[in-house]
Design a protein around this motif. Structure first.
Motif, PDB file in Angstrom:
ATOM      1  N   UNK C  11       0.833  -1.206   0.000  1.00 18.72           N
ATOM      2  CA  UNK C  11       0.000   0.000   0.000  1.00 18.72           C
ATOM      3  C   UNK C  11       0.867   1.256   0.000  1.00 18.72           C
ATOM      4  N   UNK C  13       0.291   4.055   1.256  1.00 20.20           N
ATOM      5  CA  UNK C  13       0.296   4.793   2.526  1.00 20.20           C
ATOM      6  C   UNK C  13       1.099   4.070   3.601  1.00 20.20           C
ATOM      7  N   UNK C  32       0.923   0.720  -4.279  1.00 20.00           N
ATOM      8  CA  UNK C  32      -0.506   0.673  -4.593  1.00 20.00           C
ATOM      9  C   UNK C  32      -1.280   1.867  -4.041  1.00 20.00           C
ATOM     10  N   UNK C  35      -6.706   0.001  -4.125  1.00 17.90           N
ATOM     11  CA  UNK C  35      -7.425  -0.673  -3.052  1.00 17.90           C
ATOM     12  C   UNK C  35      -6.634  -0.816  -1.755  1.00 17.90           C
ATOM     13  N   UNK C  36      -5.317  -0.849  -1.850  1.00 19.83           N
ATOM     14  CA  UNK C  36      -4.512  -1.023  -0.644  1.00 19.83           C
ATOM     15  C   UNK C  36      -4.472   0.218   0.232  1.00 19.83           C
ATOM     16  N   UNK C  37      -4.797   1.355  -0.339  1.00 21.49           N
ATOM     17  CA  UNK C  37      -4.725   2.626   0.390  1.00 21.49           C
ATOM     18  C   UNK C  37      -6.144   3.169   0.613  1.00 21.49           C
ATOM     19  N   UNK C  38      -6.519   3.374   1.875  1.00 24.01           N
ATOM     20  CA  UNK C  38      -7.873   3.870   2.137  1.00 24.01           C
ATOM     21  C   UNK C  38      -8.062   5.280   1.561  1.00 24.01           C
ATOM     22  N   UNK C  41      -6.390   8.330   2.930  1.00 21.27           N
ATOM     23  CA  UNK C  41      -4.930   8.389   2.885  1.00 21.27           C
ATOM     24  C   UNK C  41      -4.394   8.609   1.470  1.00 21.27           C
ATOM     25  N   UNK C  68       0.604   1.548  -8.894  1.00 19.54           N
ATOM     26  CA  UNK C  68      -0.779   1.275  -9.271  1.00 19.54           C
ATOM     27  C   UNK C  68      -1.614   2.507  -8.973  1.00 19.54           C
ATOM     28  N   UNK C  96      -8.912  -2.119 -12.957  1.00 25.91           N
ATOM     29  CA  UNK C  96     -10.278  -2.087 -13.522  1.00 25.91           C
ATOM     30  C   UNK C  96     -10.310  -1.462 -14.913  1.00 25.91           C
ATOM     31  N   UNK C 155     -10.227 -11.688  -8.085  1.00 21.55           N
ATOM     32  CA  UNK C 155     -11.092 -11.312  -6.959  1.00 21.55           C
ATOM     33  C   UNK C 155     -12.056 -10.201  -7.359  1.00 21.55           C
ATOM     34  N   UNK C 156     -11.523  -9.168  -7.995  1.00 25.07           N
ATOM     35  CA  UNK C 156     -12.417  -8.101  -8.449  1.00 25.07           C
ATOM     36  C   UNK C 156     -13.388  -8.613  -9.499  1.00 25.07           C
ATOM     37  N   UNK C 222       0.631 -10.791  -2.854  1.00 25.12           N
ATOM     38  CA  UNK C 222       0.130  -9.871  -1.836  1.00 25.12           C
ATOM     39  C   UNK C 222       0.860 -10.036  -0.507  1.00 25.12           C
ATOM     40  N   UNK C 223       1.870 -10.885  -0.491  1.00 26.91           N
ATOM     41  CA  UNK C 223       2.688 -11.048   0.715  1.00 26.91           C
ATOM     42  C   UNK C 223       4.085 -11.456   0.271  1.00 26.91           C
TER      43      UNK C 223
END
Lengths: 294, 294, 294
Positions: C11, C13, C32, C35-38, C41, C68, C96, C155-156, C222-223
């Motif tokens: 992310x 942030x 990112x 989606x990783x950053x709210x 932020x 991203x 997207x 997933x999306x 993602x990890x």
């Protein structure tokens, strides 16, 4: 989008079966003038349509009511449509829908009818021919407001291309996936294939689960016993709702702390999983208000 | 549509193998000027084509005879086509067919040849590149009367997209399904991928069964022992024929009583299952008359 | 084509996570902003981008670096792109990505930037909506030199069509296959879906193997623990390299003797299997020179 987890068929020439519809808790019902009714009975069945529909309405049929017409290029299709529009049905189902031109003849008639009578009657197209699958993206774009959704007919499809059905269903995975994807991209409902082995409940459950995974919202049923199975398969389970609520909670708490990704139940969760959880909770709410009559 | 349950390849530079064709009961045979023949041998193999074809005809080869040319944009393709048309072959196979333009160059030559000589020579296109799969719907529409069918080449396809083959085959399910669907929508024959593990008969049977389920009518063979396996896999079994006949009987009896849907062997049977049963009985009849020389 | 076996997200942030990138051996990394950053932020994270990228470059980050952006029609997208282009990143990832028009807005900006600054910044598009999948063939043709590749976001995608994810993944097989096929037909890189169960290494391996079989060149991670798994899954194994070398040797020897088909390890081998073996050896060489810094 309408909620159609289950859609039960009965042959139009079997008033005894049609008139049992109010006993069942299907989300939708279809009186079938096509394959379920033999050629020799089609005219009389069509003539009997107004009486059957009236009886169902009088008996307070709770679900949505459809008439399945004969296929677009048959000699019956036009008369079927006219007859259906003279009754208070919710919509028509058009089998073997294969081209934009065929679709537009039907949706134009529905649009004209709506302009004249003020009553919205929708269309669900059965995509179940090789040509129909090839044209499905064009059809979902061309249908207009009268085009509510599509249903994938695996049995007719596999007959049309000369294949064989298996319980695993890999032989229809491409067509089944393509149809639901096209429908959802256009914001239309997508209803899954029938399961013909009517005494095999576990088989039905597996087939329904696969359909739901692919994005279908419900399933066509050829026997009343399949209705509850379909309703259950296409409703979020208690566990699913619970897990979704917890995921939302955990995610929202993390967001407050400035995080957009969070580990939950061994999964790396970000926006798509959150949106999926919300969709599950929202669907559960719709189903619950429908069931309680709210 | 031609009956091609099995199509055996032999390299064009191996006259010893080609001349064994009359020993086998494949529905079709292909003399391969493409991948089976090394570059250094292509010219001489092409030169030897008339003699090989004459020998096969003299020995009364029973199946259909094809020549596989080199790919459309190779330096050999034109000469291969000209050479093939000077022999009494039934058709040509064009590998790595990828665009409508390439297809049309071949079908135009076949059409011109037919107008001049009165002899119809057909084309089977191998769809086995990523571009070929993407263009398959356009190609099946553009081919005209000379375009008899397509074959799906899984090995070349997966090489082209940089994937890996597995025995389960999920990695080619999309392309394989798309090719057969496009072909059948256009009324063309569809022939399935080769199975390269030539000593694994059970693997061949499973792969052939999957192809038949998808709608393919037959399978390419890379070894003579695969012929009988393919013929069997793409013929209705005795049990299948028997079950189909009984289904038709039960359904016709029900129809006389005014029913269009009937339960048979635990399945809810209506028009598509009836049509499938009829197609099985009809195919069994065609195979039987071919086998008995009728 | 760039080598991207593994692409790790962090992310934007979370500078603490981003600044760990130089510790890992991923082929590519993505900061990112989506989606990783709210939402709350996003602005400050974007403002911090130049500093984070500088830090990574100073610390000698070995892999390719991407940013991203937010999705094309969000209020952030334009500012994200501008901010990314002011830093020395290798490329941007656009989530997207659904239409040619959206793609062209981005590639036009990259092209203009390249003309002005002389620096080539590429774009990898995430195809992860129903509409994106339907438009993927058009998009890969329209993107121009700035469009380096696509990534499939399972997933999306499944959220968008209202389906459910399973470990087996048949529910995304169609879309996943279609995306990789379109990319490879256009000569673009194709990167596979994330695997969200971050503690399930065997599950990751199976999912990665399936992706490689389909033709993907690498996988989003993602990890950090997924990086080595991805690098291994998308590299030819020692056994594979060895078998490929022997196949090439046997085939070349046969070719000298005038044969274009040869039996090897129970398989009938001709040109496609030879080409696949050569591609494996060539990829192994590229990976080896990258790893040894050559």
């Amino acid at each position: 989008m309408r909620l159609i987890r289950s859609l039960l068929f009965a042959p139009a020439n079997r008033a005894d079966l049609v008139e049992k519809f109010p006993r069942y808790h299907a989300d939708a019902f279809a009186i079938d003038l096509e394959d379920g009714t033999p050629e020799s009975e089609k005219v009389s069945a069509r003539r009997d349509l107004p009486r059957m529909v009236s009886t169902l309405r009088e008996r307070g049929l709770s679900g949505q009511l459809f008439v399945r017409t004969n296929e677009p290029r048959s000699t019956h299709a036009e008369a079927d449509l006219v007859a259906a529009l003279q009754t208070p049905v919710d919509g028509i189902m058009v089998p073997k829908l294969s081209t934009v031109a065929d679709l537009k003849r039907f949706t134009a008639a529905l649009k004209e009818n709506e302009a004249r009578t003020g009553r919205a009657v929708g269309l669900i197209g059965l995509v179940e021919t090789a040509t129909g699958v090839i044209n499905v993206e064009d059809m979902v774009c061309a249908g207009g407001a009268q085009f509510w959704g599509v249903a994938f007919g695996a049995e007719d499809f596999i007959t049309d291309i000369g294949g064989r059905r298996t319980t695993e269903g890999l032989e229809v995975l491409y067509a089944r996936s393509r149809v639901v994807l096209a429908a959802r991209a256009a914001g239309l409902a997508a209803i899954d294939q029938v399961f013909v082995n009517i005494r095999d409940d576990d088989g039905f459950r597996r087939d329904a689960a696969a359909g739901r995974q692919l994005g279908f919202m419900g399933k066509m049923c050829v026997a009343p016993r399949q209705i509850d199975l379909a309703n259950e398969a296409f409703s979020p389970s208690a566990d699913e709702i619970d897990a979704s609520r917890r995921l939302i909670q955990v995610y929202e708490a993390a967001r407050v702390e400035g995080r957009g990704v969070v580990e939950f139940a061994g999964q790396m969760v970000d926006a798509p999983l959150l949106r999926r959880a919300r969709a599950i909770v929202e669907l559960a709410g719709r189903i619950s208000s429908r069931t309680t009559g709210a």
